[in-house]
Design a protein around this motif. Structure first.
Motif, PDB file in Angstrom:
ATOM      1  N   PHE A  76      62.873 -17.607  13.112  1.00 62.67           N
ATOM      2  CA  PHE A  76      63.706 -16.868  12.229  1.00 62.67           C
ATOM      3  C   PHE A  76      63.189 -17.015  10.776  1.00 62.67           C
ATOM      4  O   PHE A  76      62.988 -18.004  10.400  1.00 62.67           O
ATOM      5  CB  PHE A  76      65.015 -17.352  12.375  1.00 62.67           C
ATOM      6  CG  PHE A  76      66.321 -17.179  11.144  1.00 62.67           C
ATOM      7  CD1 PHE A  76      66.719 -15.798  11.419  1.00 62.67           C
ATOM      8  CD2 PHE A  76      66.173 -17.937  10.077  1.00 62.67           C
ATOM      9  CE1 PHE A  76      67.675 -15.675   9.992  1.00 62.67           C
ATOM     10  CE2 PHE A  76      67.098 -17.681   8.829  1.00 62.67           C
ATOM     11  CZ  PHE A  76      67.672 -16.444   9.072  1.00 62.67           C
ATOM     12  N   SER A  77      62.980 -15.971  10.102  1.00 60.97           N
ATOM     13  CA  SER A  77      62.683 -16.072   8.559  1.00 60.97           C
ATOM     14  C   SER A  77      63.831 -15.699   7.778  1.00 60.97           C
ATOM     15  O   SER A  77      64.306 -14.613   8.027  1.00 60.97           O
ATOM     16  CB  SER A  77      61.234 -15.169   8.296  1.00 60.97           C
ATOM     17  OG  SER A  77      60.187 -15.706   9.132  1.00 60.97           O
ATOM     18  N   ALA A  78      64.105 -16.317   6.786  1.00 61.18           N
ATOM     19  CA  ALA A  78      65.194 -15.868   5.881  1.00 61.18           C
ATOM     20  C   ALA A  78      64.934 -14.406   5.291  1.00 61.18           C
ATOM     21  O   ALA A  78      65.606 -13.330   5.328  1.00 61.18           O
ATOM     22  CB  ALA A  78      65.489 -16.723   4.767  1.00 61.18           C
ATOM     23  N   SER A  79      63.380 -14.112   5.093  1.00 61.28           N
ATOM     24  CA  SER A  79      63.261 -12.911   4.390  1.00 61.28           C
ATOM     25  C   SER A  79      63.405 -11.841   5.365  1.00 61.28           C
ATOM     26  O   SER A  79      62.672 -12.127   6.601  1.00 61.28           O
ATOM     27  CB  SER A  79      61.841 -12.934   3.825  1.00 61.28           C
ATOM     28  OG  SER A  79      60.722 -13.103   4.955  1.00 61.28           O
ATOM     29  N   GLY A  80      63.963 -10.900   5.391  1.00 53.58           N
ATOM     30  CA  GLY A  80      64.239  -9.637   6.358  1.00 53.58           C
ATOM     31  C   GLY A  80      65.299  -9.995   7.055  1.00 53.58           C
ATOM     32  O   GLY A  80      65.570  -9.141   8.167  1.00 53.58           O
ATOM     33  N   VAL A  83      70.554 -13.013   5.889  1.00 59.91           N
ATOM     34  CA  VAL A  83      70.885 -14.081   4.492  1.00 59.91           C
ATOM     35  C   VAL A  83      71.026 -13.279   3.410  1.00 59.91           C
ATOM     36  O   VAL A  83      71.770 -13.600   2.576  1.00 59.91           O
ATOM     37  CB  VAL A  83      69.733 -15.270   4.630  1.00 59.91           C
ATOM     38  CG1 VAL A  83      69.714 -15.651   3.290  1.00 59.91           C
ATOM     39  CG2 VAL A  83      69.792 -16.083   5.636  1.00 59.91           C
ATOM     40  N   SER A  84      70.304 -12.142   3.168  1.00 60.47           N
ATOM     41  CA  SER A  84      69.987 -11.349   1.980  1.00 60.47           C
ATOM     42  C   SER A  84      71.430 -10.578   1.921  1.00 60.47           C
ATOM     43  O   SER A  84      71.771 -10.345   0.942  1.00 60.47           O
ATOM     44  CB  SER A  84      68.892 -10.367   1.706  1.00 60.47           C
ATOM     45  OG  SER A  84      68.981  -9.517   3.154  1.00 60.47           O
ATOM     46  N   LYS A  85      72.227 -10.582   2.875  1.00 60.44           N
ATOM     47  CA  LYS A  85      73.449  -9.900   2.963  1.00 60.44           C
ATOM     48  C   LYS A  85      74.679 -10.835   2.672  1.00 60.44           C
ATOM     49  O   LYS A  85      75.864 -10.232   2.608  1.00 60.44           O
ATOM     50  CB  LYS A  85      73.553  -9.126   4.185  1.00 60.44           C
ATOM     51  CG  LYS A  85      72.708  -8.167   4.655  1.00 60.44           C
ATOM     52  CD  LYS A  85      73.145  -7.454   5.948  1.00 60.44           C
ATOM     53  CE  LYS A  85      72.006  -6.658   6.449  1.00 60.44           C
ATOM     54  NZ  LYS A  85      71.929  -6.473   7.854  1.00 60.44           N
ATOM     55  N   GLY A  86      74.310 -12.236   2.435  1.00 59.38           N
ATOM     56  CA  GLY A  86      75.168 -13.188   1.988  1.00 59.38           C
ATOM     57  C   GLY A  86      75.672 -14.134   3.199  1.00 59.38           C
ATOM     58  O   GLY A  86      76.463 -14.823   2.922  1.00 59.38           O
ATOM     59  N   THR A  92      74.607 -18.484  10.000  1.00 58.29           N
ATOM     60  CA  THR A  92      73.368 -18.067  10.602  1.00 58.29           C
ATOM     61  C   THR A  92      72.927 -19.096  11.634  1.00 58.29           C
ATOM     62  O   THR A  92      72.563 -18.404  12.834  1.00 58.29           O
ATOM     63  CB  THR A  92      72.363 -18.055   9.261  1.00 58.29           C
ATOM     64  OG1 THR A  92      72.696 -17.459   8.281  1.00 58.29           O
ATOM     65  CG2 THR A  92      70.824 -17.882   9.840  1.00 58.29           C
ATOM     66  N   VAL A  93      72.975 -20.368  11.438  1.00 61.70           N
ATOM     67  CA  VAL A  93      72.591 -21.222  12.565  1.00 61.70           C
ATOM     68  C   VAL A  93      73.662 -21.202  13.758  1.00 61.70           C
ATOM     69  O   VAL A  93      73.157 -21.030  14.783  1.00 61.70           O
ATOM     70  CB  VAL A  93      72.534 -22.650  12.033  1.00 61.70           C
ATOM     71  CG1 VAL A  93      72.298 -23.527  13.056  1.00 61.70           C
ATOM     72  CG2 VAL A  93      71.527 -22.730  10.818  1.00 61.70           C
TER      73      VAL A  93
END
Ligand code: CP
Length: 308
Positions: A76-80, A83-86, A92-93
């Motif tokens: 899992f990468s934060a970019s893409g 996470v970018s949606k808040g 997430t975890v």
């Protein structure tokens, strides 16, 4: 088995834990020399590598270690990601864990993030670097590489040079090396060395040349410009001139010392190529040992998981 359920920092490990990790890594290093570099030990285990910050070495090394142990792996990468949606870290975890993941390897830009997560989830967590705090598997592979080269850490003089202030590698190395009986000196510009670092039990020598004269091993660190919110030295050229490690400096020493760097290297800034690529450098040995060390950590923590 280790005394801890998670590998959050070196600070929480006992000397026995570290020695057990090294002994287990010795065995895995032999496996990695074989034609078939895999064991089925963790074939019932799924590991999620969740990286909220960039990485090359640590991420690939963990993934290879997990696959060499026969584990199923998700990345899992934060970019893409959402996470970018808040979405929060815990959400997430927990969503990843709901897919029946047993172990989480996490890198995060916030210092303390893995400790926070450990209070909220059941799975074992391995810290793959949190902000400016700790990078425990890097310190373990660094100490293991010194042990491999010099036989033992006891009484060995290790100088850590560069951006000590922003370096999680420096802090984890200091904890690990001191626990194993090495003498540690930190060196670099006063603006990049925390004021109270001596209280950890290390010496401070601002003159890099003098620091090199009195060591067996120099671990040279990257200048972390991305974490410096105001200029802490004039120019990279000036940094290189006064604090960079170059061939001329090493040739003027009375003995041949070992050169290390955790990567990524800023060539020509903290380290010149004629040092980084010389026979004194064990930089690629560090990378090689990283896989065996991470296999050992995952294997030992998975045992902890089974009995709890
Ligand atoms: N040594 C290290 O942590 O490198 P990466 O940032 O590439 O993982």
């Amino acid at each position: 088995m280790l005394s801890v359920k998670h590998l959050l920092g070196i600070k929480e490990l006992t000397v026995t834990d570290i020695e057990q990790i090294f002994k287990t890594a010795d065995n895995f290093k032999q496996v990695l020399q074989r034609q078939i570099k895999k064991v089925p030990t963790l074939r019932d285990t799924t590991v999620a590598n969740i990286f909220f910050e960039n990485s090359t070495r640590t991420r690939l090394s963990f993934e290879l270690a997990e696959k060499r142990l026969g584990a199923d792996v998700v990345n899992f990468s934060a970019s893409g990601s959402s996470v970018s949606k808040g979405e929060t870290l815990i959400d997430t975890v927990n969503n990843i864990l709901a897919m029946k993941v047993d172990m989480v390897v996490m890198r995060h830009s916030a210092s303390g993030a893995p400790w926070f997560l450990a209070q909220h989830i059941d799975a074992s967590i391995i810290n793959a670097g949190d902000g400016t705090n700790e990078h425990p598997t890097q310190a373990l592979l660094d100490a293991y590489s010194i042990r491999e080269k010099l036989g033992s850490l006891k009484g060995k003089r290790v100088t850590i040079i560069g951006d000590i202030m922003h370096s999680r590698v420096a802090l984890s190395n200091i904890f690990c090396l001191l626990k194993l009986g090495a003498e540690v000196t930190v060196s670099g510009p006063p603006t990049l060395i925390p004021k109270h670092v001596a209280s950890l039990g290390v010496k401070v020598e601002y003159n890099v040349k003098k620091a090199l004269e009195n060591c067996d091993v120099a671990n040279v660190l990257r200048i972390q410009l991305e974490r410096q919110h105001k200029p802490l030295f004039s120019t990279l050229r000036e940094y290189s001139l006064y604090y960079g490690v170059n061939r001329q400096m090493l040739d003027s020493l009375k003995k041949e010392i070992i050169i290390m760097h955790p990567g990524p290297i800023n060539r020509g800034v903290e380290l010149n190529s004629d040092v980084a690529d010389s026979k004194q450098s064990i930089i690629l040995d560090q990378v090689e040992n990283g896989v065996a060390i991470r296999m050992a950590v995952i294997y030992l923590l998975s045992g902890k998981r089974e009995v709890e």
